[in-house]
Design a protein around this motif. Structure first.
Motif, PDB file in Angstrom:
ATOM      1  N   ARG A  43       0.821  -1.312   0.046  1.00 45.24           N
ATOM      2  CA  ARG A  43       0.061   0.059  -0.017  1.00 45.24           C
ATOM      3  C   ARG A  43       0.892   1.283   0.021  1.00 45.24           C
ATOM      4  O   ARG A  43       0.458   2.350  -0.799  1.00 45.24           O
ATOM      5  N   VAL A  47       0.347   3.291  -3.296  1.00 44.29           N
ATOM      6  CA  VAL A  47      -0.446   4.563  -2.948  1.00 44.29           C
ATOM      7  C   VAL A  47       0.272   5.829  -2.809  1.00 44.29           C
ATOM      8  O   VAL A  47       0.294   6.873  -3.526  1.00 44.29           O
ATOM      9  N   ASP A  55      -6.139   5.615  -2.080  1.00 42.99           N
ATOM     10  CA  ASP A  55      -6.214   5.061  -0.496  1.00 42.99           C
ATOM     11  C   ASP A  55      -7.386   4.200  -0.563  1.00 42.99           C
ATOM     12  O   ASP A  55      -7.428   2.951   0.102  1.00 42.99           O
ATOM     13  N   THR A  58      -7.782   0.901  -2.602  1.00 44.60           N
ATOM     14  CA  THR A  58      -6.778   0.087  -1.977  1.00 44.60           C
ATOM     15  C   THR A  58      -7.195  -0.693  -0.906  1.00 44.60           C
ATOM     16  O   THR A  58      -7.414  -1.999  -0.742  1.00 44.60           O
ATOM     17  N   VAL A  62      -8.276  -4.813  -0.653  1.00 42.65           N
ATOM     18  CA  VAL A  62      -7.349  -5.433   0.222  1.00 42.65           C
ATOM     19  C   VAL A  62      -8.403  -6.149   1.026  1.00 42.65           C
ATOM     20  O   VAL A  62      -8.426  -7.423   1.544  1.00 42.65           O
ATOM     21  N   SER A  76      -3.822  -9.942  -2.342  1.00 44.84           N
ATOM     22  CA  SER A  76      -3.856  -8.448  -2.858  1.00 44.84           C
ATOM     23  C   SER A  76      -3.032  -8.159  -3.799  1.00 44.84           C
ATOM     24  O   SER A  76      -3.335  -6.987  -4.576  1.00 44.84           O
ATOM     25  N   LEU A  80      -4.588  -5.923  -6.860  1.00 40.53           N
ATOM     26  CA  LEU A  80      -4.255  -4.119  -7.001  1.00 40.53           C
ATOM     27  C   LEU A  80      -3.367  -4.225  -8.423  1.00 40.53           C
ATOM     28  O   LEU A  80      -3.526  -3.429  -9.085  1.00 40.53           O
TER      29      LEU A  80
END
Lengths: 194, 190
Positions: A43, A47, A55, A58, A62, A76, A80
């Motif tokens: 992250r 991010v 954010d 994400t 997640v 994840s 992502l």
């Protein structure tokens, strides 16, 4: 982030896929402690450092990745990666996540085969087996406590039934898991079970 | 043939393991120890221990290690690929659904049923680990009291206290390895 913004982001980053691969690979290669340590690092990279994802999105992805079957870190990375660059992104992040352990563990396993039967190594491994036992007992204890606090009958019945069927009667684990999944599908769609 | 079997066993593990690294342990154990007798329980616990101390996701580490022990580098690759195949397919489907509808509907029910099942399996694996720690056997021996391993008792109590005191996993495992070595050597010389 909209599709256009994502497409622009990919165009604007020189060697986007290589950067994506490199950053994910390094996190997977040097992070000890499994998915719950790896995810915050992913992250931070995607991010905060690169701005490839926002954010809120994400966090959403997640949280879904954590409830899906499989390894949380891989899930994840898959989700992502898919969000950032579709199927190519997914394959990039997934490969970057599984390659480091594949290499490290293959090397370690050769050492294990060489040294596992050495008397002193056995003593140390025996000690670590007890440590691993304590860890898994603690995980089981925490999960049970959390589940008990929810005061829901059906999940508790599944836990008790599955435990007895598996431990006392040796019924095949996969069979039990499929059965429990079907029970969930039929009776546990309500929000209180999430 | 062994490669195909290994791949399929780990597809099953990947498909049914819900809830992170620890959830995959009982399933991998069922596949490689109980199901196919590729490894002994003691070797499996070693794999689990080492997987936690090395970088990378625990489940992937364990799959790689088990695959490597069963069928060498090719086994390691296939076990790992098998493990992530269901993730890859399911996550992409769910990501598509999520971007389109913002929810994943009935899949949630299925997952809600799997989660308690996994708790039960972790408990069941934990019990097997306790028996191995205390008796160095896979099942309870005929005369449990006489065959107790004193080092196992001391270590298990000490490590459990350490876990409750929230000592980090790496420190705990490194420390218990060192204690095991010292106790083992003391036991040998006295």
């Amino acid at each position: 982030m909209s599709e256009e913004e994502l497409a622009r982001m990919r165009r604007d980053t020189p060697h986007f896929f290589w950067e994506l691969f490199k950053s994910t690979f390094l996190i997977s290669a040097f992070t000890v402690g499994g998915g719950f340590v790896i995810i915050p690092l992913l992250r931070a990279k995607y991010v905060d450092e690169y701005g490839w994802l926002d954010d809120k999105e994400t966090l959403n992805l997640v949280s879904i990745a954590q409830s899906m079957p499989g390894v949380v870190a891989c899930n994840s990375a898959i989700m992502l990666g898919y969000r950032m660059a579709g199927l190519a992104g997914t394959l990039t992040t997934l490969l970057a996540t599984i390659l480091p352990p594949l290499i490290t563990i293959s090397i370690i396993s050769c050492f294990y085969d060489l040294f596992a039967h050495n008397e002193y190594v056995r003593y140390a491994l025996k000690g670590m087996q007890c440590g691993a036992t304590a860890i898994i007992i603690n995980v089981a204890y925490d999960l049970l406590k959390k589940q008990l606090k929810k005061k829901l009958a059906l999940p508790m019945a599944i836990i008790a039934g599955t435990f007895v069927a598996n431990y006392c009667f040796g019924i095949n684990i996969m069979l039990l898991v499929v059965l429990d999944g079907l029970i969930g599908l039929a009776f546990m769609r309500g929000a209180k079970y999430n | 043939m062994i490669y195909l079997l290994l791949y399929l066993e780990f597809v099953k593990v990947g498909l049914f393991c819900v809830g992170g690294g620890y959830a995959s342990m009982p399933l991998i154990q069922a596949a490689v120890v109980e199901g196919n007798h590729w490894l002994s329980l003691s070797e499996f616990v070693d794999i689990f221990t080492i997987s936690q101390m090395t970088p990378g996701p625990i489940g992937i580490n364990a799959a790689t290690f088990a695959g490597m022990k069963v069928a060498g580098p090719g086994g390691a690759i296939l076990a790992t690929l098998g493990f992530v195949t269901p993730s890859l397919i399911l996550c992409i489907i769910v990501a598509k659904l999520f971007f389109k509808y913002g929810d994943i509907g009935p899949i949630r029910g299925l997952l809600n049923g799997l989660r308690p099942a996994v708790i039960a399996l972790i408990c069941s694996a934990g019990l097997g680990f306790i028996i191995l720690s205390l008796w160095n056997e896979e099942a309870l021996p005929a005369r449990p009291l006489e065959n107790l391993d004193p080092i196992g008792i001391i270590m298990l109590i000490a490590t459990f206290i350490a876990v409750r005191l929230k000592v980090s996993v790496i420190k705990l495992l490194a420390g218990s390895g060192a204690c095991g070595l010292i106790l083992g050597m003391l036991g040998k010389f006295f």
